[in-house]
Design a protein around this motif. Structure first.
Motif, PDB file in Angstrom:
ATOM      1  N   ARG A   1       1.233  -1.632  -0.022  1.00 32.03           N
ATOM      2  CA  ARG A   1       0.156  -0.246   0.687  1.00 32.03           C
ATOM      3  C   ARG A   1       0.879   1.163  -0.236  1.00 32.03           C
ATOM      4  N   GLU A   2       2.055   1.087   1.072  1.00 35.68           N
ATOM      5  CA  GLU A   2       2.736   2.447   1.056  1.00 35.68           C
ATOM      6  C   GLU A   2       3.601   2.942  -0.523  1.00 35.68           C
ATOM      7  N   ALA A   3       3.536   1.973  -1.379  1.00 34.44           N
ATOM      8  CA  ALA A   3       4.600   1.778  -2.355  1.00 34.44           C
ATOM      9  C   ALA A   3       3.182   2.381  -3.694  1.00 34.44           C
ATOM     10  N   LEU A   4       2.340   2.001  -3.574  1.00 34.96           N
ATOM     11  CA  LEU A   4       1.257   2.377  -4.417  1.00 34.96           C
ATOM     12  C   LEU A   4       0.610   3.684  -4.226  1.00 34.96           C
ATOM     13  N   VAL A   5       0.739   4.100  -2.982  1.00 29.38           N
ATOM     14  CA  VAL A   5       0.514   5.678  -2.296  1.00 29.38           C
ATOM     15  C   VAL A   5       1.701   6.343  -2.687  1.00 29.38           C
ATOM     16  N   THR A   6       3.031   6.272  -2.777  1.00 30.52           N
ATOM     17  CA  THR A   6       3.925   6.876  -3.058  1.00 30.52           C
ATOM     18  C   THR A   6       3.995   6.870  -5.095  1.00 30.52           C
ATOM     19  N   GLU A   7       3.429   6.336  -5.180  1.00 32.01           N
ATOM     20  CA  GLU A   7       3.626   6.011  -6.679  1.00 32.01           C
ATOM     21  C   GLU A   7       2.536   6.746  -7.935  1.00 32.01           C
TER      22      GLU A   7
END
Length: 160
Positions: free
Chosen positions: A98-104
């Motif tokens: 989720r954190e990587a998705l939010v960052t992207e």
């Protein structure tokens, strides 16, 4: 063959030719009667629609400004594209980070906002040289579609 045996073939040939000429003529008439201008066939919006509504010399001027800013916009376009590919990669992963998705998603949003700001600045530069009537065409093409068009028109001051 005798003339009497050719008579049915001649009648058939004449009828077939009349039918074909009528079909081609009817099709051509229908095509010509319902043909729309090229600008109406393609559902244009945004800057493309604005370019269609502007005079030719203004179209060229806006194209030149946009081409001039192409070098500045290319890194932003690439950054947005890479961020969206990162979003796709995260969504297709077996486990969602989720954190990587939010960052992207944030990277894509920032790149898109920066590109929009660059295009808006170019549009502001272009509009600063336009007379009132051409600015009105620009407003109609860019910001007034459907029901929102009527609401915006009600708020615009009328020049008398």
């Amino acid at each position: 063959m005798t003339p009497t045996s050719l008579k049915p073939w001649l009648v058939f040939s004449v009828l077939l030719n009349v039918f074909l000429i009528g079909g081609v003529g009817g099709g051509l008439y229908h095509w010509m009667a319902t043909a729309k201008p090229a600008e109406a066939v393609v559902n244009q919006h945004g800057l493309r629609q604005a370019m269609i509504k502007l005079p030719m010399e203004r179209r060229k001027e806006l194209r030149q400004l946009l081409r001039h800013n192409r070098a500045d916009s290319q890194p932003l376009i690439m950054a947005g594209r890479e961020a969206r590919l990162g979003v796709i990669k995260q969504l297709e992963a077996p486990t969602l980070d989720r954190e990587a998705l939010v960052t992207e998603l944030a990277k894509a949003r920032e790149a898109d906002a920066a590109l929009r700001a660059l295009v808006d600045a170019t549009l502001a530069q272009f509009a600063s040289n336009l007379p009132q009537d051409e600015r009105q065409k620009l407003v109609e093409a860019l910001y007034q579609r459907g029901q929102a068009k009527n609401r915006v028109l009600e708020r615009l001051p009328t020049s008398s």
